[in-house]
Every structure is written in C-alpha cells, then in structure tokens.
Write an enzyme that holds these catalytic residues in place. Sequence first.
Site, PDB file in Angstrom:
ATOM      1  N   SER A  97       0.547  -1.233  -0.250  1.00 40.08           N
ATOM      2  CA  SER A  97      -0.109  -0.371  -0.152  1.00 40.08           C
ATOM      3  C   SER A  97       0.907   1.185  -0.133  1.00 40.08           C
ATOM      4  CB  SER A  97      -0.950  -0.219   0.989  1.00 40.08           C
ATOM      5  OG  SER A  97      -1.512   1.104   1.856  1.00 40.08           O
ATOM      6  N   TYR A 133      -2.243  -1.206  10.350  1.00 39.52           N
ATOM      7  CA  TYR A 133      -2.354  -1.768   9.002  1.00 39.52           C
ATOM      8  C   TYR A 133      -0.767  -0.507   8.409  1.00 39.52           C
ATOM      9  CZ  TYR A 133      -3.434  -1.626   4.599  1.00 39.52           C
ATOM     10  OH  TYR A 133      -4.747  -1.409   2.882  1.00 39.52           O
TER      11      TYR A 133
HETATM   12  N1  LIG Z   1      -8.483  -0.966  -1.392  1.00 40.44           N
HETATM   13  C1  LIG Z   1      -7.526   0.158  -1.327  1.00 40.44           C
HETATM   14  O1  LIG Z   1      -7.963   1.555  -1.946  1.00 40.44           O
HETATM   15  C2  LIG Z   1      -6.308  -0.100  -0.965  1.00 40.44           C
HETATM   16  C3  LIG Z   1      -5.081   0.291  -1.227  1.00 40.44           C
HETATM   17  C4  LIG Z   1      -3.791  -0.196  -0.487  1.00 40.44           C
HETATM   18  C5  LIG Z   1      -3.908  -1.232  -0.014  1.00 40.44           C
HETATM   19  N2  LIG Z   1      -4.483  -2.242  -0.539  1.00 40.44           N
HETATM   20  C6  LIG Z   1      -4.836  -3.409  -0.296  1.00 40.44           C
HETATM   21  O2  LIG Z   1      -5.483  -4.866  -1.203  1.00 40.44           O
HETATM   22  C7  LIG Z   1      -5.697  -5.950  -0.837  1.00 40.44           C
HETATM   23  C8  LIG Z   1      -6.221  -6.017  -1.059  1.00 40.44           C
HETATM   24  O3  LIG Z   1      -7.578  -5.058  -0.610  1.00 40.44           O
HETATM   25  P1  LIG Z   1      -9.322  -5.135  -1.898  1.00 40.44           P
HETATM   26  O4  LIG Z   1      -8.808  -3.424  -1.234  1.00 40.44           O
HETATM   27  O5  LIG Z   1      -9.220  -5.198  -2.807  1.00 40.44           O
HETATM   28  O6  LIG Z   1     -10.060  -4.983  -0.809  1.00 40.44           O
HETATM   29  P2  LIG Z   1     -11.231  -6.270  -0.204  1.00 40.44           P
HETATM   30  O7  LIG Z   1     -12.324  -6.315  -0.936  1.00 40.44           O
HETATM   31  O8  LIG Z   1     -12.058  -5.781   0.786  1.00 40.44           O
HETATM   32  O9  LIG Z   1     -10.463  -7.528  -0.670  1.00 40.44           O
HETATM   33  C9  LIG Z   1      -9.956  -7.989   1.011  1.00 40.44           C
HETATM   34  C10 LIG Z   1      -9.754  -9.398   0.898  1.00 40.44           C
HETATM   35  O10 LIG Z   1      -9.121 -10.069   1.505  1.00 40.44           O
HETATM   36  C11 LIG Z   1      -9.750 -10.960   2.287  1.00 40.44           C
HETATM   37  N3  LIG Z   1      -9.164 -11.237   3.509  1.00 40.44           N
HETATM   38  C12 LIG Z   1      -9.361 -10.306   4.770  1.00 40.44           C
HETATM   39  N4  LIG Z   1      -9.563 -11.120   5.450  1.00 40.44           N
HETATM   40  C13 LIG Z   1      -8.869 -12.535   6.153  1.00 40.44           C
HETATM   41  C14 LIG Z   1      -8.985 -13.005   7.015  1.00 40.44           C
HETATM   42  N5  LIG Z   1      -9.064 -13.055   7.779  1.00 40.44           N
HETATM   43  N6  LIG Z   1      -7.943 -14.686   6.179  1.00 40.44           N
HETATM   44  C15 LIG Z   1      -8.122 -14.641   5.131  1.00 40.44           C
HETATM   45  N7  LIG Z   1      -8.670 -12.981   3.614  1.00 40.44           N
HETATM   46  C16 LIG Z   1      -8.965 -12.172   4.159  1.00 40.44           C
HETATM   47  C17 LIG Z   1     -11.581 -10.692   1.747  1.00 40.44           C
HETATM   48  O11 LIG Z   1     -11.434 -11.982   1.926  1.00 40.44           O
HETATM   49  P3  LIG Z   1     -13.344 -11.685   1.636  1.00 40.44           P
HETATM   50  O12 LIG Z   1     -13.907 -10.642   1.095  1.00 40.44           O
HETATM   51  O13 LIG Z   1     -13.865 -13.253   1.788  1.00 40.44           O
HETATM   52  O14 LIG Z   1     -13.825 -11.215   3.350  1.00 40.44           O
HETATM   53  C18 LIG Z   1     -10.591 -10.140   0.581  1.00 40.44           C
HETATM   54  O15 LIG Z   1     -10.597 -11.390  -0.367  1.00 40.44           O
HETATM   55  C19 LIG Z   1      -5.125  -5.670   0.908  1.00 40.44           C
HETATM   56  O16 LIG Z   1      -3.735  -6.133   1.151  1.00 40.44           O
HETATM   57  C20 LIG Z   1      -5.793  -4.343   1.198  1.00 40.44           C
HETATM   58  O17 LIG Z   1      -4.865  -3.339   2.003  1.00 40.44           O
HETATM   59  C21 LIG Z   1      -6.329  -2.086  -0.487  1.00 40.44           C
END
Ligand SMILES: NC(=O)c1ccc[n+]([C@@H]2O[C@H](COP(=O)([O-])OP(=O)(O)OC[C@H]3O[C@@H](n4cnc5c(N)ncnc54)[C@H](OP(=O)(O)O)[C@@H]3O)[C@@H](O)[C@H]2O)c1
Length: 263
Positions: free
Chosen positions: A142, A155
């Site tokens: 991130s 985080y």
């Molecule tokens: N969106 C942004 O702006 C952003 C920015 C910087 C970094 N990121 C990073 O990108 C990655 C994906 O996030 P996203 O934005 O796509 O959000 P998201 O849609 O909430 O995806 C998060 C993923 O992680 C899984 N997850 C959460 N808790 C978990 C656990 N205890 N065990 C196993 N899997 C788990 C979720 O599974 P379920 O959906 O099945 O619960 C989901 O598939 C994350 O690492 C996040 O920190 C996102």
Amino acid sequence: MINFNGKYALVTGGSSGIGAAIAKQLSKEGCNLFLTGLGKDQLEETKKACETNGVKVYTIESNFADYSSIDNMVEFVKSHNVGIDLFVLNAGISQRAKAFDTDFATDQKIMQINYWGAVYLIKKFREEIVNAKHTSISVTTSLAGLFGFPLRTSYCSSKHALFGFFESMDLEYDNVSVTFLIPGRINTNISKSALLGNGESYGKMDQGQAKGLNVDKAAKRAVKAIKKKKHRKLIGKYELLMAHINRYLPRLYYVLSKHISPT
Ligand SMILES: NC(=O)c1ccc[n+]([C@@H]2O[C@H](COP(=O)([O-])OP(=O)(O)OC[C@H]3O[C@@H](n4cnc5c(N)ncnc54)[C@H](OP(=O)(O)O)[C@@H]3O)[C@@H](O)[C@H]2O)c1
C-alpha cells in the site's frame, strides 16, 4: 515478460476487490487459479467469472487469522500436484482508529492477517519454490507501506513489514521475482471491513475509497507489472504523488498528511 498461459497462480484475498480482479485478469491470460478468501459465495462468484475464460479454478476458504486454516488451504493446493508459478499475496484488512484507541489484540490481528499470514503461507511452499526454475511472488502492500498515515498505525506497520521480508527474499533467491503492488486508493470494500480499535468492523465506504481507481483498471496494471517482473508498481490516481512527495519533499509530506482526510 512472463507468459502465464497454462500456468498456476494462488491468489489470496481472491474472493473480492483487487484479488478477484487480478484473478479475472490472469484467467484472461490463460492462467489456472487457486482462489482463497473468507467468503465462500464470493469465491464461487469469482470462480465462475474466471472459468468463462476456459481455465481451471479451485477455491478454498481460509482464515489468515488462524494458522491451522492456512495449513488446510496449503494441503488442499498441494493435493492437486501442480506447481504454483505465481503467488498473489493480497489478502488484507485495514484499520480506522488512532494508536491509543486501538486495543493491542486488534494490532496483533491486523499484523497476523496482513503480514504473518503471508510469511507463514510462503514458507509452507519452501521446497517447491527453492527447487523451481522460477517463481513469481506478487505482494499487495500500500502507499501506507511507504510512510505513516493517520488511523492506520498497525495497518501501515504490516505493509512496511511486507516490504522488509519480501524484498530481502527477492535478493536472496535468483529464481524468485517479487513484485510489490502499491495501491493508493482503489474502489473496493476495504474500508468497510477495516477494524475499529475494539476489533469491530468500521462498516462504512470511505469517500476516498469510493472515488478511488476502478478495480479492473488496477488489476490490469498489476498483472502487467507482474509479467514484466517489475520490483514496484504504484497503482492509483493523483494520490500516488504522495510517494514522490514523501521521498523528495519530506516536510511537505508531514504538512499534507496531517490535513488529508484519512477516511
Ligand atoms: N482498496 C484500496 O484502496 C487499497 C489500497 C492499498 C492497499 N490495499 C490492499 O489491497 C489488498 C486487497 O484489498 P481490497 O482493496 O481488494 O479489499 P477487499 O475487497 O476487502 O479485499 C480484501 C481481501 O482479503 C481477504 N481477507 C480479509 N480478511 C481475511 C482473513 N482474515 N483471512 C483471509 N482472507 C482475508 C478478503 O476476503 P473476504 O472478502 O472473503 O472477506 C478479501 O478477499 C489488501 O491487502 C489491502 O490492504 C487496498
């Protein structure tokens, strides 16, 4: 440029958001998939979408807060007797509380899911990776992994830690290439599942998130970077400027970061 046609990828956090979009993008390139996440229905939805591109897709629920659940997932993947060419270490959970308002148990949970889960998983594939000709590892960090940001103490820490571990690993093994995906703000549900200090879900779609980059565009850029074996790929909109400001104009970074809305 790596060709993933006919190869196998394991995508964590493949049930939704960036992980699901990367899985769909990889399936378009002919890559077979193991998808893991928490939500069974969402995993099945992603599987169906990927299968329309004629690839094999296997799903298994796994909770990264629980090592035995990761063990089960690894056993499931290994039972298929295929090598994993690409690990997309993407599962993650965010935070919406100040340092002293966050219970230590919540700090630990965030580190467990975002950092220790990824490290534990990759070590389970030690033999396979050490003996493979080449393995790609994509790590979703991130912008908050490059510097500090309010309401994100643990985080940020978990994302910084991923850089330390996987960059070192990249330097240690010639047959491993690590790509750090560094998203700014992507339009996913990440803010909804973010943890408040007491460990409950924040449950809201943040303005910043809602206005973030479209997730499919993000995934396209991510897969292109992985194929090119890029070390780091910033993905987002104008917020990415902060990476350069932090590096070259640190005083301005402090002023801006205190004033940018963290939600
Ligand atoms: N969106 C942004 O702006 C952003 C920015 C910087 C970094 N990121 C990073 O990108 C990655 C994906 O996030 P996203 O934005 O796509 O959000 P998201 O849609 O909430 O995806 C998060 C993923 O992680 C899984 N997850 C959460 N808790 C978990 C656990 N205890 N065990 C196993 N899997 C788990 C979720 O599974 P379920 O959906 O099945 O619960 C989901 O598939 C994350 O690492 C996040 O920190 C996102």
